[in-house]
Design an enzyme around this catalytic site. Structure first.
Site, PDB file in Angstrom:
ATOM      1  N   VAL A   1       0.874  -1.171   0.000  1.00 42.03           N
ATOM      2  CA  VAL A   1       0.000   0.000   0.000  1.00 42.03           C
ATOM      3  C   VAL A   1       0.913   1.222   0.000  1.00 42.03           C
ATOM      4  O   VAL A   1       1.752   1.372   0.900  1.00 42.03           O
ATOM      5  CB  VAL A   1      -0.941   0.021   1.230  1.00 42.03           C
ATOM      6  CG1 VAL A   1      -1.775   1.300   1.239  1.00 42.03           C
ATOM      7  CG2 VAL A   1      -1.838  -1.211   1.242  1.00 42.03           C
TER       8      VAL A   1
ATOM      9  N   HIS B   1       3.496   3.773   6.169  1.00 43.40           N
ATOM     10  CA  HIS B   1       2.925   3.156   7.360  1.00 43.40           C
ATOM     11  C   HIS B   1       3.990   2.364   8.100  1.00 43.40           C
ATOM     12  O   HIS B   1       4.964   1.898   7.524  1.00 43.40           O
ATOM     13  CB  HIS B   1       1.712   2.274   7.024  1.00 43.40           C
ATOM     14  CG  HIS B   1       1.972   1.187   6.033  1.00 43.40           C
ATOM     15  ND1 HIS B   1       2.107   1.428   4.678  1.00 43.40           N
ATOM     16  CD2 HIS B   1       2.098  -0.147   6.194  1.00 43.40           C
ATOM     17  CE1 HIS B   1       2.291   0.290   4.045  1.00 43.40           C
ATOM     18  NE2 HIS B   1       2.306  -0.697   4.950  1.00 43.40           N
TER      19      HIS B   1
ATOM     20  N   HIS C   1       4.537  -0.835  10.709  1.00 37.91           N
ATOM     21  CA  HIS C   1       3.958  -2.057  11.273  1.00 37.91           C
ATOM     22  C   HIS C   1       4.461  -2.224  12.698  1.00 37.91           C
ATOM     23  O   HIS C   1       5.662  -2.136  12.948  1.00 37.91           O
ATOM     24  CB  HIS C   1       4.411  -3.289  10.482  1.00 37.91           C
ATOM     25  CG  HIS C   1       3.959  -3.329   9.070  1.00 37.91           C
ATOM     26  ND1 HIS C   1       2.883  -4.088   8.659  1.00 37.91           N
ATOM     27  CD2 HIS C   1       4.438  -2.719   7.954  1.00 37.91           C
ATOM     28  CE1 HIS C   1       2.729  -3.945   7.355  1.00 37.91           C
ATOM     29  NE2 HIS C   1       3.656  -3.110   6.905  1.00 37.91           N
TER      30      HIS C   1
END
Length: 113
Positions: free
Chosen positions: A95, A99, A101
């Site tokens: 994606v 981001h 994790h």
């Protein structure tokens, strides 16, 4: 078309949101790789680590601090947890919205896998 994480940030798509502040939103990964697998996503759309700018330094720090808070709340701090950011396709990014994790609840080895 807006990216899926932007749609989650804008509450256009439902997600299991576990944390949000003015900088980031965190939610459960729909394909967890550990007992705890959360994604910490900036509200600001940045495609990859390569697009981070000097003015995004505080944002990047806020992502890590949110991960630390979530790890503590889930009692992962003592035994340990892993933070991972992938960059581009060969780095494992699927994606294209920056981001982080947060993975925990199991022992991780090195190299990852």
């Amino acid at each position: 078309m807006t990216c899926i994480f932007c749609r989650i940030v804008n509450k256009e798509i439902q997600a299991d949101i576990v944390y949000e502040d003015d900088w980031v939103i965190a939610f459960a990964d729909i394909h967890p790789q550990a007992a705890t697998h959360l994604l910490i996503v900036p509200r600001k759309h940045i495609s990859t680590i390569n697009q981070l700018q000097e003015q995004d330094a505080e944002l990047a720090g806020r992502m890590i601090l949110a991960a630390k808070k979530l790890a503590h709340e889930r009692k992962l701090s003592e035994n340990g947890y892993r933070l991972v950011m992938n960059c581009n396709a060969d780095g494992g990014q699927t994606v294209f919205h920056l981001h982080l994790h947060l993975l925990g609840g199991r022992r991780f080895g090195w190299p990852p896998g």
